[in-house]
Design a protein around this motif. Structure first.
Motif, PDB file in Angstrom:
ATOM      1  N   ASP A 193       0.745  -1.216   0.108  1.00 56.12           N
ATOM      2  CA  ASP A 193       0.069   0.147   0.191  1.00 56.12           C
ATOM      3  C   ASP A 193       0.928   1.270  -0.106  1.00 56.12           C
ATOM      4  N   ILE A 194       0.588   2.360  -0.691  1.00 53.21           N
ATOM      5  CA  ILE A 194       1.318   3.583  -0.643  1.00 53.21           C
ATOM      6  C   ILE A 194       0.269   4.323   0.440  1.00 53.21           C
ATOM      7  N   VAL A 195       1.120   5.019   1.261  1.00 55.86           N
ATOM      8  CA  VAL A 195       0.831   5.447   2.598  1.00 55.86           C
ATOM      9  C   VAL A 195       0.184   6.679   1.970  1.00 55.86           C
ATOM     10  N   THR A 196      -1.133   6.987   2.166  1.00 54.13           N
ATOM     11  CA  THR A 196      -1.979   8.205   1.714  1.00 54.13           C
ATOM     12  C   THR A 196      -3.015   8.434   2.903  1.00 54.13           C
ATOM     13  N   GLY A 237      -8.410   3.226   0.179  1.00 53.82           N
ATOM     14  CA  GLY A 237      -9.713   2.807  -0.396  1.00 53.82           C
ATOM     15  C   GLY A 237      -9.729   2.782  -1.878  1.00 53.82           C
ATOM     16  N   TYR A 238     -10.543   1.936  -2.420  1.00 52.25           N
ATOM     17  CA  TYR A 238     -10.563   1.891  -3.813  1.00 52.25           C
ATOM     18  C   TYR A 238     -10.581   3.187  -4.639  1.00 52.25           C
ATOM     19  N   LEU A 239     -11.182   4.093  -4.285  1.00 51.61           N
ATOM     20  CA  LEU A 239     -11.503   5.358  -4.900  1.00 51.61           C
ATOM     21  C   LEU A 239     -10.560   6.454  -4.518  1.00 51.61           C
ATOM     22  N   ALA A 240      -9.359   5.975  -3.841  1.00 50.94           N
ATOM     23  CA  ALA A 240      -8.093   6.819  -3.323  1.00 50.94           C
ATOM     24  C   ALA A 240      -7.782   7.578  -4.483  1.00 50.94           C
ATOM     25  N   THR A 241      -7.725   8.942  -4.618  1.00 45.92           N
ATOM     26  CA  THR A 241      -7.180   9.731  -5.603  1.00 45.92           C
ATOM     27  C   THR A 241      -5.783   9.347  -6.225  1.00 45.92           C
ATOM     28  N   ILE A 242      -5.029   8.774  -5.331  1.00 42.89           N
ATOM     29  CA  ILE A 242      -3.672   8.476  -5.829  1.00 42.89           C
ATOM     30  C   ILE A 242      -3.783   7.143  -6.901  1.00 42.89           C
ATOM     31  N   TYR A 277      -1.373   4.925 -11.918  1.00 42.14           N
ATOM     32  CA  TYR A 277      -1.573   4.379 -12.988  1.00 42.14           C
ATOM     33  C   TYR A 277      -1.180   4.848 -14.451  1.00 42.14           C
ATOM     34  N   LYS A 278      -1.268   6.680 -14.301  1.00 43.11           N
ATOM     35  CA  LYS A 278      -0.851   7.359 -15.294  1.00 43.11           C
ATOM     36  C   LYS A 278       0.431   7.342 -15.391  1.00 43.11           C
ATOM     37  N   ASP A 279       1.241   7.460 -14.217  1.00 42.27           N
ATOM     38  CA  ASP A 279       2.497   7.524 -14.085  1.00 42.27           C
ATOM     39  C   ASP A 279       3.294   6.396 -14.296  1.00 42.27           C
ATOM     40  N   PRO A 320      -3.596  -0.032 -10.078  1.00 44.46           N
ATOM     41  CA  PRO A 320      -3.818  -0.021  -8.392  1.00 44.46           C
ATOM     42  C   PRO A 320      -5.138   0.041  -8.081  1.00 44.46           C
ATOM     43  N   LEU A 321      -5.283  -1.021  -7.075  1.00 41.26           N
ATOM     44  CA  LEU A 321      -6.551  -1.129  -6.488  1.00 41.26           C
ATOM     45  C   LEU A 321      -6.741   0.145  -5.212  1.00 41.26           C
ATOM     46  N   GLY A 322      -7.029   1.177  -5.661  1.00 41.22           N
ATOM     47  CA  GLY A 322      -7.042   2.357  -4.724  1.00 41.22           C
ATOM     48  C   GLY A 322      -5.511   2.681  -4.573  1.00 41.22           C
TER      49      GLY A 322
END
Ligand SMILES: *Cc1c(COP(=O)(O)O)cnc(C)c1O
Length: 416
Positions: A357-360, A364-369, A374-376, A386-388
């Motif tokens: 997990d990326i600490v943010t 959750g699934y809709l995490a803006t990160i 994905y784009k990066d 990523p799943l969230g």
């Protein structure tokens, strides 16, 4: 011709997601775009491609089969690829699994499993119709699959159609006993037809791993209470967790098992639901109302079955297990660096699947990160979805150490 696409894509919010990337070829672990761009398929094209795209043996089997028999009704008729495949599946799965029912996706294999379980109890004259499932589970996107899966943003609009399921808490480390106690209590309450589980790892639910002994205990509790044990190995099957099937690691024989995704090596859609003889026999009767009333038009499509037979041959002929072990070792080596890096949490691995997990602040699934990552990654020609805030890798088994190292380098670059 209008340049605007008429395609409505799955799990895609067209209002905010970039246009789909056109792919017109693939080989091994790589997707090919018409402009010469190459993208590394680190998620095996949604977990289906096992040996690599267009494995020559599978491609040849498909070509041979299409020249003989393309499709035939599967009620009242049968064909060599289905017979061979069924025989071989029965041979490589635990001896108690004796019958094979064909369908065409993981979701339908789950629907079939649930219908088998309910039909079994009904035809035996026992009043058992409730289903148990794990919290956070994913079992597909049909109504039955969604019903046994976790409820949330994915299925809220359809809630009125979904049937009630009793949920067991996920066996997080340290709270396994709570899961087992909840299972015992539910079994004692009566009326339970079956427990459905993803063995050892919840896939779409966030790549959450739990140990084999919990799976084994769950099976024993079900057995003690005559509750059918359904293993949804749609994702875990075909080597993903390090063994051919995840249940092997817990020495568990399910009463009903679902396999799809890697069944054809990821080349064509096909699924199977295997079951014990007594489940078949509960439907076996001169009373035609006991027929198992389920089919899809393309049930046991001969070309898909031929691809699956070729997949099994690859497992016999090629060092697939060694490839899996090598990928697992590379994951372990690279993940090790993430373990005491405070940007990452819950670094975990099972077989060819690595996740962290990326600490943010908005998990959750809709995490803006998620969409940003994905784009990066795509900007570095790596397909990771990523799943969230959970990043996972599930590469095809043909991936080399160098290719995987490049993926990890890309991750380190993006996160930096
Ligand atoms: C993908 C998946 C399904 C659904 O399979 P489809 O082929 O997408 O319908 C069901 N169960 C599990 C565990 C899965 O990962």
């Amino acid at each position: 011709m209008s340049s605007k696409s008429a395609v409505w894509h799955p799990f895609t919010q067209h209002a905010v997601q970039p246009e789909a990337i056109l792919v017109d070829g693939a080989e091994g672990a790589w997707l090919h775009a018409p402009d010469g761009r190459r993208i590394f398929d680190a998620v095996s094209s949604w977990w289906v491609v096992t040996h690599g795209h267009r494995h020559p043996h599978i491609v040849q089997a498909i070509k041979n089969q299409i020249d003989r028999l393309d499709q035939v009704i599967f009620a009242g008729f049968t064909h060599p690829p289905a017979e061979t495949l069924a025989r071989q599946l029965v041979a490589i799965t635990p001896p108690e699994l004796e019958y094979v029912f064909f369908s065409d996706s993981g979701s339908t294999s789950v629907e079939v499993a649930l219908k088998m379980a309910l039909g079994f109890w009904r035809h035996r004259g026992e009043n058992r119709s409730r289903i148990l499932a794990l919290q956070g589970a994913y079992h597909g996107d049909t109504i039955g699959g969604m019903s046994v899966g976790e409820r949330g943003v994915f299925n809220a609009p359809y809630d009125s159609l979904l049937f009630d399921v009793e949920r067991l808490p996920f066996p997080y480390p340290g709270s396994e006993q709570a899961t087992l106690e909840a299972l015992k209590a539910a079994c004692r309450s009566g009326g339970i037809a079956a427990l459905i589980v993803e063995p050892l790892i919840l896939g779409a639910g966030g790549m959450l791993i739990y140990p084999p002994w919990v799976l084994s205990e769950m099976k024993q509790i079900c057995r003690a209470h005559n509750v059918l044990f359904i293993a949804d190995e749609v994702m875990t099957g075909w080597g993903r967790t390090g063994t051919l099937f995840a249940c092997e690691q817990a020495d568990v024989t399910p009463d009903i098992a679902c396999y799809s995704k890697g069944l054809t090596g990821g080349s064509l859609p096909l699924a199977v639901t295997l079951c014990r003889a007594d489940i078949f026999e509960a439907h076996f009767s001169t009373d035609r109302s006991r027929t198992f009333f389920h089919s899809s038009s393309y049930t046991a499509n001969p070309v898909a079955c031929a691809a699956a037979v070729a997949n099994l041959e690859i497992w016999q002929r090629e060092p697939v297990k060694a490839r899996i072990d090598r990928i697992a070792a590379t994951h372990a080596r690279r993940l090790d660096r993430f373990r005491d890096d405070r940007r990452f949490a819950n670094v975990r691995q099972i077989g060819t699947i690595a996740a962290f997990d990326i600490v943010t602040s908005d998990a959750g699934y809709l995490a803006t990160i998620g969409p940003q990552l994905y784009k990066d990654f795509l900007a570095r020609d790596v397909l990771i979805r990523p799943l969230g805030n959970t990043i996972y890798l599930m590469p095809p088994y043909c991936s080399s150490d160098r290719e995987l190292d490049a993926v990890y380098d890309a991750i380190e670059g993006v996160v930096a």
